[in-house]
Enzyme design. Structure first.
Site, PDB file in Angstrom:
ATOM      1  N   LYS A 488      34.052  11.289 -14.754  1.00 13.94           N
ATOM      2  CA  LYS A 488      34.256  11.823 -13.405  1.00 13.94           C
ATOM      3  C   LYS A 488      35.188  13.036 -13.462  1.00 13.94           C
ATOM      4  O   LYS A 488      35.866  13.242 -14.476  1.00 13.94           O
ATOM      5  CB  LYS A 488      34.855  10.726 -12.527  1.00 13.94           C
ATOM      6  CG  LYS A 488      36.183  10.218 -13.059  1.00 13.94           C
ATOM      7  CD  LYS A 488      36.654   8.958 -12.369  1.00 13.94           C
ATOM      8  CE  LYS A 488      38.011   8.557 -12.900  1.00 13.94           C
ATOM      9  NZ  LYS A 488      38.451   7.259 -12.445  1.00 13.94           N
ATOM     10  N   TYR A 715      58.978  36.727  -7.893  1.00 11.57           N
ATOM     11  CA  TYR A 715      59.060  36.604  -6.439  1.00 11.57           C
ATOM     12  C   TYR A 715      60.378  35.999  -5.976  1.00 11.57           C
ATOM     13  O   TYR A 715      60.881  35.062  -6.600  1.00 11.57           O
ATOM     14  CB  TYR A 715      57.931  35.701  -5.915  1.00 11.57           C
ATOM     15  CG  TYR A 715      56.575  36.368  -5.886  1.00 11.57           C
ATOM     16  CD1 TYR A 715      56.362  37.539  -5.146  1.00 11.57           C
ATOM     17  CD2 TYR A 715      55.492  35.813  -6.566  1.00 11.57           C
ATOM     18  CE1 TYR A 715      55.096  38.133  -5.119  1.00 11.57           C
ATOM     19  CE2 TYR A 715      54.238  36.396  -6.531  1.00 11.57           C
ATOM     20  CZ  TYR A 715      54.047  37.563  -5.812  1.00 11.57           C
ATOM     21  OH  TYR A 715      52.817  38.147  -5.767  1.00 11.57           O
TER      22      TYR A 715
HETATM   23  C1  LIG Z   1      39.069   6.482 -13.358  1.00 13.67           C
HETATM   24  C2  LIG Z   1      38.687   5.081 -13.440  1.00 13.67           C
HETATM   25  C3  LIG Z   1      38.800   4.366 -14.636  1.00 13.67           C
HETATM   26  C4  LIG Z   1      39.385   4.934 -15.898  1.00 13.67           C
HETATM   27  O1  LIG Z   1      40.789   4.821 -15.870  1.00 13.67           O
HETATM   28  P1  LIG Z   1      41.678   5.349 -17.083  1.00 13.67           P
HETATM   29  O2  LIG Z   1      43.060   4.984 -16.751  1.00 13.67           O
HETATM   30  O3  LIG Z   1      41.469   6.827 -17.114  1.00 13.67           O
HETATM   31  O4  LIG Z   1      41.144   4.697 -18.286  1.00 13.67           O
HETATM   32  C5  LIG Z   1      38.298   3.081 -14.670  1.00 13.67           C
HETATM   33  N1  LIG Z   1      37.765   2.513 -13.560  1.00 13.67           N
HETATM   34  C6  LIG Z   1      37.672   3.157 -12.393  1.00 13.67           C
HETATM   35  C7  LIG Z   1      37.076   2.462 -11.221  1.00 13.67           C
HETATM   36  C8  LIG Z   1      38.135   4.460 -12.275  1.00 13.67           C
HETATM   37  O5  LIG Z   1      38.052   5.103 -11.101  1.00 13.67           O
END
Ligand SMILES: *Cc1c(COP(=O)(O)O)cnc(C)c1O
Length: 821
Positions: A488, A715
């Site tokens: 993702k 700035y």
């Molecule tokens: C992002 C996510 C993960 C992965 O988590 P990490 O800490 O990056 O391993 C697992 N399950 C769900 C539902 C997530 O949204």
């Protein structure tokens, strides 16, 4: 050089359970995805903790392989008319075959080991000796229990010298490699200070490494390190020593660094000599001295040595994928040109499924390469379904018959100059282009023409490190546990299609994205793995079905509207995933929803096929919350049980994210969801997993200036100078994702081995750092914002956030460059 299956059987002591295949064996393959010459290949089913090669016998068979070596007793029943050898252990048998093959050759073999520099020394010796010798060497850094036998197998009677590297990670391994390589000369590069991983102490590691040399005629080694000196002397073999001491055969008396070169002076045979190398770092000087010793021993004249040393080329064995003009991507592998590296590069090209058309631009092979090798190259191109082949050089024109039967379009040019004259970047569109050329052909000029030149801040994504990290976690899994990889948010900032291609290659079970559009991008990039969409809403249902994406259903409204949608579309058994809320309180069905959920599933359950039921842990990285995590797991188990009763068929249960996989193995259930760990960040700070850095963000210095004490920077005049300072302006700002919180000394960047603090506020596209204390800085110098020298976790800490946010905030205008080692 070819062997009959009977000869191979003789080498290994195995038994032939079928003997129907005709012909001889020329190639050994251990990976069913890397088969170029099936009729003459022996497929060896290796069994490692992660992968069982026996599972790929069918695939190899379907690709045309007819020779097999296995360690199970039987072949799948439909595999007929083959020759199959059964041995006790296929890895040991592979090693035996290689050792027997090695014994047939009388020419010298160099065996290289040590903690660092093995590949560089091997490649530099190749560069230095190539004019006089016909050299066979390990491809890339093939130096493992599998890589070494495959390297040695390439030896044939045309060669006059072999150079192989050997690397070990466990006691007992070098003994094996020594049997296979049987080196005439030994080269020990150095003993590193860091980690003795797999060994109880540095002594044990050193002694083990030295086993490679127990029968050499001569061992080259540096004796500045007292430990190495002692171990080498204990071997009781003749030594050629180097070092900053009179007692060394090659006595280094001085090194003098200039801006881009180093001159090294030494005394050998009572005579002073000097070489100059086009490098300045310490490791290169050390490696050059090692190579120098070998050349002196070979009695190469001093002027040849000096000339060749000056021309040493940097060794970058990595394959790079770079965005190019007109939606193209370039894979530049112009380092060397031989069949084995060509096979690896073609494989990498084929993995880039986001491009439907593929072009290979290749130069002539090195001088004196016989015609059959050109045919072999053409054969490989045909197998990998390359759409267009462009050849550069007169020899390809001479042997063009080799290309006649290719389904690809073929274009031929006499040389790089003619190509550049006649072709411009518009000749290419939306395709992946592999550039494979011998150095002589100066393919870098083509890269300049084709690569998109934008803003110089870039993020390098190391796909080999990603594969390594995946393996680290896979090793933590109980047998049979599946793995879902989280890609993702643009693969945590790393690029989802590129990352997903690697994951698909390694056969993970599932991918997960946040939104349907991200899933569509994966499908368009040719990803066929099942994809879970974590956050699907009604507007996306159509897209989900069209692209075969599987939604997470997390509430009654979403479940009901999806059931309704399926009914309208007359779809049945659509794969879905049910999300339970066990304590995170973000998305999901709660315990009190179970009766209503059961009723709904019992009534309408046939429209969906529940592939999995899952929940997310709120604090898996925190030992202080383990009791709470335990409660979440208990709730999960209980509710899964209720859903199971309602559905009456099995589904996958999964709960663990990266931190839990390692910290809480009891919670692995049927599958785990690996996220941040894949990208090299140990969110639980266990320090027990050896993860590698995947993303490196670099930028360059746009301008340097001297600013007097009392002046201000940037700035609102926030950066007050208390001393006369040297200030560097960098080509990165908050629009690239570099947070303003890192301004005013909170954040630092890494330049030339030191940290330089940010001065004043971070601007939109630039920022300023104080480099007063760092000598030798020039404009356009490279700056690491985070990466192997400056962990992203540290930068996150400075800006009061977590690595996840830093990685996913890096702007899309920052060019991603993918490398494979
Ligand atoms: C992002 C996510 C993960 C992965 O988590 P990490 O800490 O990056 O391993 C697992 N399950 C769900 C539902 C997530 O949204």
């Amino acid at each position: 050089m070819a062997y009959s299956i009977a000869e191979i059987a003789g080498f290994t002591g195995g038994s032939l359970i079928q003997d129907h295949a005709a012909g001889e064996i020329q190639y050994l393959v251990t990976d069913s995805r890397r088969i170029s010459f099936p009729e003459t290949s022996l497929f060896i089913a290796l069994q490692t903790s992660l992968r069982d090669g026996h599972k790929y016998i069918r695939e190899a068979y379907n690709r045309g392989v007819r020779f097999f070596m296995i360690q199970h007793d039987t072949l799948p029943p439909e595999i007929k008319n083959v020759s199959c050898l059964v041995v006790g252990n296929t890895l040991e048998a592979l090693q035996l075959i290689a050792a027997r093959h090695r014994s047939r050759f009388q020419y010298p073999v160099m065996g290289i080991t040590g903690s660092n520099g093995k590949t560089i020394v091997k490649e530099w010796l190749f560069q230095l000796l190539q004019p006089d010798e016909r050299i066979v060497r390990s491809p890339r850094s093939y130096n493992s229990q599998i890589g070494v036998p495959l390297s040695v197998w390439q030896m044939n009677s045309h060669h006059s010298l072999a150079i192989f590297e050997a690397g070990i990670s466990l006691p007992g391994e070098m003994q094996q490699l020594q049997h296979i390589i049987q080196p005439t000369y030994g080269i020990f590069t150095n003993l590193g200070e860091a980690h003795n991983e797999g060994f109880s102490s540095w002594q044990q590691k050193l002694q083990e490494k030295m086993l490679l040399f127990k029968q050499v005629q001569l061992l080259f080694c540096a004796i500045d390190d007292e430990r190495v000196k002692q171990a080498a002397q204990d071997l009781e073999v003749p030594l050629f020593t180097t070092g900053h001491t009179k007692e060394a055969d090659l006595y280094i008396t001085g090194t003098e660094r200039a801006a881009h070169s180093t001159s090294i002076t030494a005394i050998y045979n009572g005579q002073q000599r000097t070489i100059v190398i086009p490098f300045t770092d310490e490791a290169s000087v050390r490696n050059a001295i090692t190579c120098w010793a070998v050349l002196l021993h070979s009695e190469m004249p001093d002027d040849s040595i000096a000339e060749r040393m000056l021309l040493l080329q940097p060794v970058d064995m990595r394959l790079q994928l770079v965005q190019a003009l007109n939606g193209c991507a370039l894979i530049n592998d112009s380092y060397s040109f031989d069949l084995s590296s060509f096979a690896i590069a073609l494989e990498f090209l084929q993995q880039q499924q986001q491009f439907h058309s593929k072009t290979v631009i290749l130069s002539d092979l090195p001088e004196h390469t016989p015609e059959p090798v050109y045919h072999a190259v053409a054969h490989m191109l045909a197998q990998k379904q390359v759409g267009r082949v462009i050849t550069i050089g007169p020899l390809w024109q001479q042997w063009k018959a080799a290309l006649a039967s290719l389904p690809a379009r073929v274009e031929q040019y006499t040389g790089t100059a003619q190509f550049l004259q006649q072709v411009n970047a518009n000749h290419f569109r939306n395709e992946a282009i592999l550039l494979k050329g011998a150095r002589l052909f100066a393919f870098e000029q083509m890269v300049t023409m084709l690569a998109r030149r934008v803003h110089q801040t870039m993020m390098e994504i190391n796909l080999s490190a990603l594969s390594h990290n995946l393996k680290q976690y896979q090793q933590q899994l109980k047998p049979g546990t599946r793995l879902m990889a989280m890609v993702k948010a643009f693969g945590y900032g790393s690029g989802s299609a590129e990352v997903a291609s690697v994951l698909q290659f390694h056969q993970v079970d599932y991918l997960a994205v946040a939104y349907a559009d991200e899933g569509v991008d994966l499908r368009k990039a040719g990803i066929s793995l099942p994809v879970l969409v974590l956050n699907a809403d009604e507007a996306a249902f159509e897209t989900l079905v069209q692209y075969n994406l599987e939604p997470e259903l997390f509430s009654f409204p979403v479940l009901q509207s999806f059931l309704h949608f399926l009914e309208q579309q007359a779809l049945e058994s659509y794969p879905v995933h049910l999300k339970l809320d066990t304590g995170m309180h973000r998305l999901g069905f709660e315990s009190h929803d179970m009766p209503a959920l059961k009723a709904l599933l019992e009534r309408y359950g046939n429209r969906i096929a529940v592939r999995s039921v899952f929940s997310h842990l709120a604090a898996s990285e925190d030992p202080a919350e383990d009791a709470f995590t335990g409660q979440q797991a208990a709730r999960f188990r209980e509710n899964c049980h209720k859903i199971q009763e309602a559905l009456g068929y099995p589904f996958i249960r999964h709960l663990s994210n990266s931190a839990a996989i390692f910290r809480l193995p009891a919670l692995q259930f049927d599958m785990v969801r690996l996220g941040i760990g894949l990208y090299g960040v140990d969110s639980a700070n266990t320090h027990q997993l050896s993860l590698k850095t995947v993303a490196t963000l670099t930028t360059t210095i746009a301008q340097l200036r001297n600013v007097k004490a009392g002046e201000t920077i940037g700035y609102n005049r926030r950066g007050q100078l208390s001393r006369d300072s040297v200030i560097a302006t960098l080509r990165i700002g908050y629009a690239d994702g570099y947070s303003r919180k890192l301004g005013n000394g909170n954040g630092k960047v890494w330049i030339k081995g030191q940290l330089a603090p940010v001065v004043g506020t971070v601007c939109m596209d630039m920022l300023m750092v104080d480099v007063t204390d760092i000598p030798g800085i020039t404009e356009n110098d490279l700056v690491e914002v985070f990466g192997p020298n400056l962990p992203v976790q540290q930068v996150a800490e400075w800006s009061g956030t977590i690595a996840y946010e830093i990685l996913t905030a890096i702007g899309q205008r920052v060019k991603r460059v993918y490398v494979e080692e």
